[in-house]
Design an enzyme around this catalytic site. Sequence first.
Site, short mmCIF file in Angstrom:
data_model
loop_
_atom_site.label_atom_id
_atom_site.label_comp_id
_atom_site.label_asym_id
_atom_site.label_seq_id
_atom_site.Cartn_x
_atom_site.Cartn_y
_atom_site.Cartn_z
N VAL A 11 32.10 51.01 39.83
CA VAL A 11 32.08 52.38 39.85
C VAL A 11 30.43 52.94 40.79
CG1 VAL A 11 31.80 54.54 38.81
CG2 VAL A 11 33.53 52.94 38.11
N LYS A 35 20.65 40.85 40.23
CA LYS A 35 21.55 41.60 41.08
C LYS A 35 20.88 42.34 41.93
CE LYS A 35 25.45 43.59 39.09
NZ LYS A 35 26.32 44.33 38.14
N GLU A 149 35.69 59.25 35.66
CA GLU A 149 35.93 58.27 36.96
C GLU A 149 37.69 58.12 37.02
OE1 GLU A 149 35.91 57.14 40.02
OE2 GLU A 149 33.85 57.17 39.57
N PHE A 150 38.04 58.12 38.06
CA PHE A 150 39.76 57.94 38.13
C PHE A 150 39.62 56.51 39.15
CE2 PHE A 150 39.53 62.45 36.99
CZ PHE A 150 40.04 62.05 35.63
N GLU A 153 40.17 49.72 40.83
CA GLU A 153 39.73 48.66 41.38
C GLU A 153 40.51 48.28 42.75
OE1 GLU A 153 38.34 45.53 38.90
OE2 GLU A 153 37.53 46.86 37.55
N CYS A 258 39.86 48.55 32.24
CA CYS A 258 39.90 49.75 31.57
C CYS A 258 41.10 49.89 30.79
CB CYS A 258 40.26 50.65 32.89
SG CYS A 258 38.65 50.18 34.03
N ARG A 325 38.42 40.06 34.43
CA ARG A 325 38.55 40.70 33.06
C ARG A 325 39.98 41.05 32.55
NH1 ARG A 325 33.99 45.24 33.51
NH2 ARG A 325 34.88 45.32 35.91
C1 UGA Z 1 42.59 52.33 36.14
C2 UGA Z 1 43.14 53.53 36.62
O1 UGA Z 1 44.35 53.30 37.39
C3 UGA Z 1 42.12 54.35 37.11
O2 UGA Z 1 42.66 55.65 37.52
C4 UGA Z 1 40.76 54.53 36.29
O3 UGA Z 1 39.71 55.09 36.97
C5 UGA Z 1 40.31 53.04 35.94
O4 UGA Z 1 41.54 52.32 35.32
C6 UGA Z 1 39.29 53.01 35.08
O5 UGA Z 1 39.52 53.76 33.61
O6 UGA Z 1 38.24 52.84 35.54
P1 UGA Z 1 42.38 49.84 37.42
O7 UGA Z 1 42.20 49.24 35.99
O8 UGA Z 1 41.29 49.51 38.40
O9 UGA Z 1 42.41 51.39 37.35
O10 UGA Z 1 43.85 49.39 37.90
P2 UGA Z 1 45.28 49.96 37.91
O11 UGA Z 1 45.45 50.17 39.42
O12 UGA Z 1 45.49 50.92 37.03
O13 UGA Z 1 46.19 48.53 37.41
C7 UGA Z 1 45.91 48.29 35.98
C8 UGA Z 1 46.92 47.31 35.75
O14 UGA Z 1 48.36 47.59 35.60
C9 UGA Z 1 46.88 46.04 36.66
O15 UGA Z 1 46.91 44.82 36.05
C10 UGA Z 1 48.30 46.10 37.41
O16 UGA Z 1 48.91 44.93 37.97
C11 UGA Z 1 49.33 46.71 36.31
N1 UGA Z 1 50.22 47.61 36.91
C12 UGA Z 1 50.14 48.59 37.62
C13 UGA Z 1 51.46 47.31 36.64
O17 UGA Z 1 51.81 46.31 35.89
N2 UGA Z 1 52.58 48.05 37.01
C14 UGA Z 1 52.35 49.18 38.13
O18 UGA Z 1 53.32 49.90 38.19
C15 UGA Z 1 50.91 49.43 38.08
#
Ligand code: UGA
Length: 428
Positions: A11, A35, A149-150, A153, A258, A325
């Site tokens: 972030v 870092k 934060e939304f 990654e 997350c 992670r």
């Molecule tokens: C998530 C949220 O989407 C963000 O909005 C938030 O800011 C972030 O957490 C956070 O709290 O910092 P992130 O963990 O980066 O983001 O990734 P996502 O895109 O949400 O994916 C999470 C997991 O869900 C991945 O392992 C992905 O493969 C899985 N996933 C996602 C599925 O299995 N199916 C889907 O349809 C979408």
Amino acid sequence: MQAAFVGAGHVGLSSAAVFADLGNEVFLLDIDKEKIAALKRGKLPIFEPGLEDRFKKNLGKTLLPTADYAEAISFSEIVFICVNTLSKGGKIDFSPVFACAQAVAQNLGGHLTVVVVRSTVWPGTLEEIEKIMRKENPQASFAVLFCPEFLREGSAVEDTLHPNRIVIGGRDKKAVAISRKFFAKTPAPFLVTDFASAELIKYAANSFLATKISFINEFSRIAEKVGADIKDVARGLGLDPRIGKSFLQAGLGFGGSCLPKDLEAIGDLARTYGGSFEILVAVRRVNHRQHQIFIEKIKKALGGLKGKKIAVLGLSFKPGTDDLRKAVALEIIARLRKEGAKVSVYDPVVVGKAKKILKGVRFASDPYAALKGSDCLALVTEWEEFAKLDFKKIKTLMRTPLVADGRNIFDPPKLKRRGFTYVGMGCV
Ligand code: UGA
């Protein structure tokens, strides 16, 4: 504007690079001196599409990495706290955020400083942060806001440039106006609430996203039983604008730093108030079960796993990132090995980090090398390049032509025509 981002993780680092590129003078502060030294040399600790260019372009000009709180904070008009939180044995721990707030308070300048917390924290934490800072520096002029934060990654830069909403928790009018000015170049619906509502919005968002994933995964099991294709079911479902098409991709479920952590935290919060969050208990259970289902499918197709060679494609918790992670791949590999399988792996980005964590597996330099002599292609992370694999070539390389598609990215009829056995997650 002069700004500081504290915490050079996904972030802080992505936001600092983007906002420096948008014309602000930005300090990027981290207590990890190594870092910071690496960042000063232009070496980034994470992979994030579009980040390196922006970072290098502004480094030493409008983007200044530093390990010195006084340098970063004392002249900044707005300070963003982007440090990590911890999760120990199912208990969330916000101590890094408190320590950071304390250090920020010690270094405030003589002007009004807006301190914006971006780390995910639960209701009551912002008030605590405000108290800690006031106690640390009673004379200072500052106001605390929470801005959940939304960003995701793998698309951190894109999400910072084009947020779908900006939520501000905190009612100090001057501070809210300063934050609005800062975000003016990344326009989005701007919602101002009290602390607790903003704190809960973040948890509600991640909980809902996780629920969508487990919901479609639960349906994928029924789809298999009745001979339906979950991808078509998700398409038909997602066309309803009240539901939406995103986060309905069935497969191995969610990992990352997350979603799993936030679900744990919200369960914990519910217990604090003497209850439990029933839906999220089921969401976590379903998510976990997907891994076991995947292993069982491979086991059944091969008549056991002992001595079988499995090529795992994809290690990161999702495509577009090198983050391991809570990556599903780690658990899949551990289970395969426990059952006696020999595992080879390939990931287009994660190598060094993975070698430190994963012992007893063979690292391949490309997918074909991983697949040579294998009994199963186990697709775990859907990197784009895997959708373009040359299956004609793969057929000649594998010992047993089995494709276990953990993310439903391949075309089953096409693979079957080529002589492969295909197992997906909710499609036949
Ligand atoms: C998530 C949220 O989407 C963000 O909005 C938030 O800011 C972030 O957490 C956070 O709290 O910092 P992130 O963990 O980066 O983001 O990734 P996502 O895109 O949400 O994916 C999470 C997991 O869900 C991945 O392992 C992905 O493969 C899985 N996933 C996602 C599925 O299995 N199916 C889907 O349809 C979408």
